[in-house]
Design an enzyme around this catalytic site. Structure first.
Site, PDB file in Angstrom:
ATOM      1  N   TYR A 242      -8.096  15.471  -5.993  1.00 46.44           N
ATOM      2  CA  TYR A 242      -7.249  14.835  -7.011  1.00 46.44           C
ATOM      3  C   TYR A 242      -6.303  15.871  -7.639  1.00 46.44           C
ATOM      4  O   TYR A 242      -5.096  15.631  -7.782  1.00 46.44           O
ATOM      5  CB  TYR A 242      -8.164  14.203  -8.062  1.00 46.44           C
ATOM      6  CG  TYR A 242      -7.482  13.393  -9.127  1.00 46.44           C
ATOM      7  CD1 TYR A 242      -6.980  12.118  -8.855  1.00 46.44           C
ATOM      8  CD2 TYR A 242      -7.352  13.877 -10.429  1.00 46.44           C
ATOM      9  CE1 TYR A 242      -6.378  11.362  -9.847  1.00 46.44           C
ATOM     10  CE2 TYR A 242      -6.753  13.123 -11.423  1.00 46.44           C
ATOM     11  CZ  TYR A 242      -6.269  11.865 -11.131  1.00 46.44           C
ATOM     12  OH  TYR A 242      -5.674  11.117 -12.113  1.00 46.44           O
TER      13      TYR A 242
ATOM     14  N   ASP B 227       0.859  -1.182   0.000  1.00 42.45           N
ATOM     15  CA  ASP B 227       0.000   0.000   0.000  1.00 42.45           C
ATOM     16  C   ASP B 227       0.899   1.237   0.000  1.00 42.45           C
ATOM     17  O   ASP B 227       1.604   1.489   0.985  1.00 42.45           O
ATOM     18  CB  ASP B 227      -0.898  -0.029   1.253  1.00 42.45           C
ATOM     19  CG  ASP B 227      -1.847   1.150   1.306  1.00 42.45           C
ATOM     20  OD1 ASP B 227      -1.716   2.070   0.464  1.00 42.45           O
ATOM     21  OD2 ASP B 227      -2.722   1.157   2.193  1.00 42.45           O
TER      22      ASP B 227
ATOM     23  N   LYS C 110      -2.182  15.903  -7.580  1.00 42.07           N
ATOM     24  CA  LYS C 110      -1.382  15.824  -8.809  1.00 42.07           C
ATOM     25  C   LYS C 110      -0.523  17.076  -9.004  1.00 42.07           C
ATOM     26  O   LYS C 110       0.604  16.988  -9.468  1.00 42.07           O
ATOM     27  CB  LYS C 110      -2.299  15.591 -10.021  1.00 42.07           C
ATOM     28  CG  LYS C 110      -3.064  14.252  -9.969  1.00 42.07           C
ATOM     29  CD  LYS C 110      -2.116  13.064  -9.944  1.00 42.07           C
ATOM     30  CE  LYS C 110      -2.833  11.735 -10.076  1.00 42.07           C
ATOM     31  NZ  LYS C 110      -1.903  10.591 -10.086  1.00 42.07           N
TER      32      LYS C 110
HETATM   33  P1  NDP Z   1      -6.507   2.166 -12.288  1.00 45.24           P
HETATM   34  O1  NDP Z   1      -7.543   2.450 -11.275  1.00 45.24           O
HETATM   35  O2  NDP Z   1      -6.872   1.399 -13.514  1.00 45.24           O
HETATM   36  O3  NDP Z   1      -5.258   1.416 -11.593  1.00 45.24           O
HETATM   37  C1  NDP Z   1      -4.708   1.948 -10.419  1.00 45.24           C
HETATM   38  C2  NDP Z   1      -3.608   1.054  -9.913  1.00 45.24           C
HETATM   39  O4  NDP Z   1      -3.102   1.624  -8.700  1.00 45.24           O
HETATM   40  C3  NDP Z   1      -4.081  -0.353  -9.579  1.00 45.24           C
HETATM   41  O5  NDP Z   1      -3.053  -1.273  -9.847  1.00 45.24           O
HETATM   42  C4  NDP Z   1      -4.344  -0.264  -8.079  1.00 45.24           C
HETATM   43  O6  NDP Z   1      -4.268  -1.550  -7.470  1.00 45.24           O
HETATM   44  C5  NDP Z   1      -3.207   0.643  -7.649  1.00 45.24           C
HETATM   45  N1  NDP Z   1      -3.429   1.329  -6.377  1.00 45.24           N
HETATM   46  C6  NDP Z   1      -4.454   2.131  -6.017  1.00 45.24           C
HETATM   47  N2  NDP Z   1      -4.295   2.536  -4.750  1.00 45.24           N
HETATM   48  C7  NDP Z   1      -3.148   1.965  -4.290  1.00 45.24           C
HETATM   49  C8  NDP Z   1      -2.447   1.989  -3.053  1.00 45.24           C
HETATM   50  N3  NDP Z   1      -2.897   2.680  -2.001  1.00 45.24           N
HETATM   51  N4  NDP Z   1      -1.307   1.292  -2.954  1.00 45.24           N
HETATM   52  C9  NDP Z   1      -0.838   0.586  -3.994  1.00 45.24           C
HETATM   53  N5  NDP Z   1      -1.440   0.518  -5.182  1.00 45.24           N
HETATM   54  C10 NDP Z   1      -2.586   1.200  -5.329  1.00 45.24           C
HETATM   55  O7  NDP Z   1      -5.885   3.590 -12.684  1.00 45.24           O
HETATM   56  P2  NDP Z   1      -5.193   4.087 -14.036  1.00 45.24           P
HETATM   57  O8  NDP Z   1      -4.346   3.038 -14.625  1.00 45.24           O
HETATM   58  O9  NDP Z   1      -6.232   4.743 -14.865  1.00 45.24           O
HETATM   59  O10 NDP Z   1      -4.280   5.275 -13.464  1.00 45.24           O
HETATM   60  C11 NDP Z   1      -2.920   5.087 -13.120  1.00 45.24           C
HETATM   61  C12 NDP Z   1      -2.332   6.449 -12.740  1.00 45.24           C
HETATM   62  O11 NDP Z   1      -2.487   7.352 -13.832  1.00 45.24           O
HETATM   63  C13 NDP Z   1      -3.023   7.096 -11.538  1.00 45.24           C
HETATM   64  O12 NDP Z   1      -2.076   7.762 -10.755  1.00 45.24           O
HETATM   65  C14 NDP Z   1      -3.967   8.097 -12.185  1.00 45.24           C
HETATM   66  O13 NDP Z   1      -4.255   9.171 -11.340  1.00 45.24           O
HETATM   67  C15 NDP Z   1      -3.138   8.523 -13.389  1.00 45.24           C
HETATM   68  N6  NDP Z   1      -3.937   9.090 -14.461  1.00 45.24           N
HETATM   69  C16 NDP Z   1      -4.890   8.331 -15.103  1.00 45.24           C
HETATM   70  C17 NDP Z   1      -5.627   8.892 -16.116  1.00 45.24           C
HETATM   71  C18 NDP Z   1      -6.664   8.121 -16.864  1.00 45.24           C
HETATM   72  O14 NDP Z   1      -7.336   8.741 -17.714  1.00 45.24           O
HETATM   73  N7  NDP Z   1      -6.843   6.824 -16.638  1.00 45.24           N
HETATM   74  C19 NDP Z   1      -5.444  10.284 -16.510  1.00 45.24           C
HETATM   75  C20 NDP Z   1      -4.433  10.973 -15.781  1.00 45.24           C
HETATM   76  C21 NDP Z   1      -3.716  10.387 -14.796  1.00 45.24           C
HETATM   77  P3  NDP Z   1      -5.070  -1.906  -6.102  1.00 45.24           P
HETATM   78  O15 NDP Z   1      -6.368  -1.152  -6.153  1.00 45.24           O
HETATM   79  O16 NDP Z   1      -5.240  -3.393  -6.137  1.00 45.24           O
HETATM   80  O17 NDP Z   1      -4.172  -1.464  -5.003  1.00 45.24           O
END
Ligand code: NDP
Length: 246
Positions: free
Chosen positions: A154, A62, A158
């Site tokens: 958010y 985490d 960021k």
């Molecule tokens: P997803 O929700 O598809 O994936 C998020 C990932 O982060 C998962 O693997 C999740 O796994 C993990 N995660 C979440 N919280 C935690 C935590 N506390 N500790 C460890 N792992 C964690 O998100 P995206 O792939 O869409 O986004 C990835 C990044 O890109 C993020 O930072 C997001 O803000 C950024 N982003 C995304 C955009 C988009 O349009 N999709 C646009 C701009 C930025 P699990 O929940 O099992 O821990």
């Protein structure tokens, strides 16, 4: 094999953008550390990569918990003796208009998205400084630059990442370590899949390139920033949004 034998940590790599980034590095010979909170999901991604003949280790971690992060990095260092590249990708949204935004949703987003980046960057900093090399890439968001109604938590997390990255870039530059931010626009993943169809249509109209981004669009920029071709780039924010914020 552009990243042969390099140790790459990708936080939040069980799905979406992080999973794509991890697979891209693994395909280029890197040893990737897959992390996320859900151990089953971590194990599944590691197994899939290994089946393709790639090298990967999995860690349930985490990012919001500093001790957990330090333990994870220690395990990686015990096994591989180095961390060459850190991709801080894990992130969450808890959207609400400010009038309805509660303290828990504020704190959760800041603790995961911003403190998580601090935790992992701090944990890898000593070994990177000692090795006098390293690439740190933080996945922020275009929302951290433009702001967005309903995403004050958010956007703050960021925008905080961008300032954090610039400071780290200045602190670590003399040791040959670069730190950069990628600010994606709208990328098709589970995170954006939760948005209403009408909202998605409205967003699409604002993207000059006429399509949503793919996780591979972000992975490609990540690989560039981690490569020797980007050795003279530090403290920068690369916007990857199809022109949405022009
Ligand atoms: P997803 O929700 O598809 O994936 C998020 C990932 O982060 C998962 O693997 C999740 O796994 C993990 N995660 C979440 N919280 C935690 C935590 N506390 N500790 C460890 N792992 C964690 O998100 P995206 O792939 O869409 O986004 C990835 C990044 O890109 C993020 O930072 C997001 O803000 C950024 N982003 C995304 C955009 C988009 O349009 N999709 C646009 C701009 C930025 P699990 O929940 O099992 O821990």
């Amino acid at each position: 094999m552009k990243f042969k034998d390099q140790v790459v940590i990708v936080t939040g790599s069980t799905r979406g953008i992080g999973k794509e980034i991890a697979a891209a590095f693994a395909a280029e010979g890197a040893i990737v550390a897959i992390t996320g909170r859900n151990l089953d999901a971590v194990t599944q991604v590691v197994d899939d990569l290994k089946q393709k003949g790639f090298r990967a280790d999995g860690f349930s971690c985490d990012v919001a918990n500093f001790e957990n992060v330090q333990e994870t990095v220690n395990k990686i260092l015990d096994k591989h003796k180095a961390v060459d590249i850190l991709i801080n990708n894990a992130g969450i949204t808890r959207d609400n208009l400010l009038l309805r935004l509660n303290e828990t949703d504020w704190n959760d987003v800041i603790q995961t998205n911003l403190s998580g980046v601090f935790h992992f960057t701090k944990a890898v900093s000593k070994p990177m400084l000692k090795a006098r090399k390293g690439k740190i890439i933080n996945i922020a968001s275009i929302i951290g630059i433009t702001g967005n109604a309903g995403q004050a938590n958010y956007a703050a997390s960021k925008a905080g990442m961008i300032g954090f990255t610039k400071s780290v870039a200045k602190e670590f530059a003399s040791r040959g370590i670069t730190a950069n931010t990628i600010a994606p626009g709208y990328i098709e993943t589970e995170m954006t899949g939760q948005l209403k169809e009408s909202t998605q249509e409205e967003i699409l109209k604002k993207i000059p390139l006429g399509r949503f981004g793919k996780a591979s669009d972000i992975a490609g920029v990540c690989m560039f920033l981690a490569s020797p071709e980007a050795d003279y780039i530090t403290g920068q924010t690369i916007v990857v949004d199809g022109g949405m914020a022009i």
